[in-house]
Design a protein around this motif. Structure first.
Motif, short mmCIF file in Angstrom:
data_model
loop_
_atom_site.label_atom_id
_atom_site.label_comp_id
_atom_site.label_asym_id
_atom_site.label_seq_id
_atom_site.Cartn_x
_atom_site.Cartn_y
_atom_site.Cartn_z
N TRP A 29 39.76 33.17 49.26
CA TRP A 29 40.08 31.95 48.51
C TRP A 29 38.81 31.17 48.19
O TRP A 29 37.85 31.18 48.97
CB TRP A 29 41.02 31.05 49.30
CG TRP A 29 42.42 31.55 49.43
CD1 TRP A 29 43.01 32.09 50.54
CD2 TRP A 29 43.42 31.56 48.40
NE1 TRP A 29 44.31 32.43 50.28
CE2 TRP A 29 44.60 32.11 48.97
CE3 TRP A 29 43.44 31.15 47.07
CZ2 TRP A 29 45.77 32.27 48.24
CZ3 TRP A 29 44.62 31.31 46.34
CH2 TRP A 29 45.76 31.86 46.93
N ASP A 36 45.57 27.03 48.58
CA ASP A 36 45.36 28.12 49.52
C ASP A 36 45.97 27.91 50.89
O ASP A 36 46.46 28.85 51.51
CB ASP A 36 43.86 28.43 49.65
CG ASP A 36 43.04 27.22 50.05
OD1 ASP A 36 43.24 26.15 49.47
OD2 ASP A 36 42.19 27.35 50.95
N ILE A 69 41.80 32.98 43.77
CA ILE A 69 41.68 34.13 44.65
C ILE A 69 40.57 35.02 44.09
O ILE A 69 40.48 35.22 42.87
CB ILE A 69 43.02 34.92 44.76
CG1 ILE A 69 42.99 35.86 45.97
CG2 ILE A 69 43.36 35.66 43.49
CD1 ILE A 69 43.17 35.18 47.29
#
Length: 281
Positions: free
Chosen positions: A61, A88, A127
């Motif tokens: 992340w 996240d 991501i």
């Protein structure tokens, strides 16, 4: 997931030290973001190894800030972005490490873990598909004449690995979004081709993620002459866009701008919204 799924090939090139060049590698991504609405708790993302060698990735992340004039910039750890809630810490992703053989497809699952005290709004993080080194089978005796080191020099092989990042959004509770177009001006570029400049304005608690289509009115007909993606994240209120109208007919009377939000947006109903109309003359 997002509007108009498209295929994006991301090529990862590996090179060997001392002049040798290794085969190129690639993975195929079938969308350019992950989006989870208020009525859903999960999404599936697909990647495929389209190269001729095994590929390994780890998923990490990160936080990025959208810049008004385009591009993104990384946010330091612990720094917050005004108007943005990070996703996240509420997300479960599996798998986090991937090994793909040539031609293999991998499903990556994103799941939201909502809590009772979560604030309503849009949450977003990025991501990163970060390539990992796979130990090569490198035999100095099989090196080409261009890559054979001088006597007494060590033999080494180095891979240049590049990651790819996609935004991950989810909505929680009630959100609002209003969009508009202002300062639309039709001009010419340096070659004399018609150039449409306009400001796309976003107001509310979620990002503007959709597509804009430009039509030309000729008599009683509307002709599509351009289209493009609109992305304005919650840290920005507006962005300036320029569309080159190479296919604009000479008898064009008016130019219209229509916006269609991505299919998981709460306001999506399959119908585009007309945001502006300007004379072509």
């Amino acid at each position: 997931m997002n509007i108009g799924a498209f295929a994006l090939s991301v090529f990862l090139f590996a090179s060997a030290l001392l002049g040798g060049v290794a085969p190129s590698h690639a993975f195929l991504i079938l969308d350019n973001m992950v989006f989870i609405g208020t009525k859903s708790g999960a999404a599936v993302f697909k990647i495929k190894n389209t190269g001729d060698e095994p590929e390994a990735y780890r998923l990490e992340w990160t936080q990025l800030r959208m810049k008004e004039k385009g591009g993104k910039e990384k946010v330091a750890q612990g720094e917050t972005i005004p108007g943005v809630m990070a996703a996240d810490s509420y997300m479960y992703v599996a798998p986090r490490r991937i090994m793909l053989m040539p031609g293999q497809v991998q499903h990556v699952r994103f799941m939201v873990r909502r809590t009772e005290n979560m604030a309503s709004g849009e949450y977003r993080s990025y991501i990163v598909f970060q390539p990992e080194e796979i130990p090569p089978t490198f035999n100095p005796e099989e090196a080409t004449s261009n890559s054979v080191p001088a006597p007494g020099k060590a033999v080494a092989q180095i891979s240049m690995l590049t990651g790819y990042r996609i935004p991950v959004f989810f909505l929680h509770g009630d959100t609002i979004l209003d969009v508009s177009v202002k300062d639309a001006v039709l001009g010419r570029d340096k070659s004399g081709a018609p150039l449409l400049n306009f400001t796309f304005v976003r107001e509310g608690t979620r990002s503007a993620l959709g597509g804009l289509t430009v039509h030309c009115t000729t008599g009683d007909k509307e002709v599509k002459i351009s289209s493009g993606e609109i992305r304005i994240f919650t840290e920005l209120e507006s962005r300036r866009y320029s569309y080159l109208l190479k296919n604009m007919p000479e008898d064009c009377v008016n130019i219209t701008l229509d916006y269609l939000p991505q299919s998981l947006d709460p306001d999506y109903n399959g119908m585009a919204m007309r945001l502006a109309e300007i004379p072509a003359g």
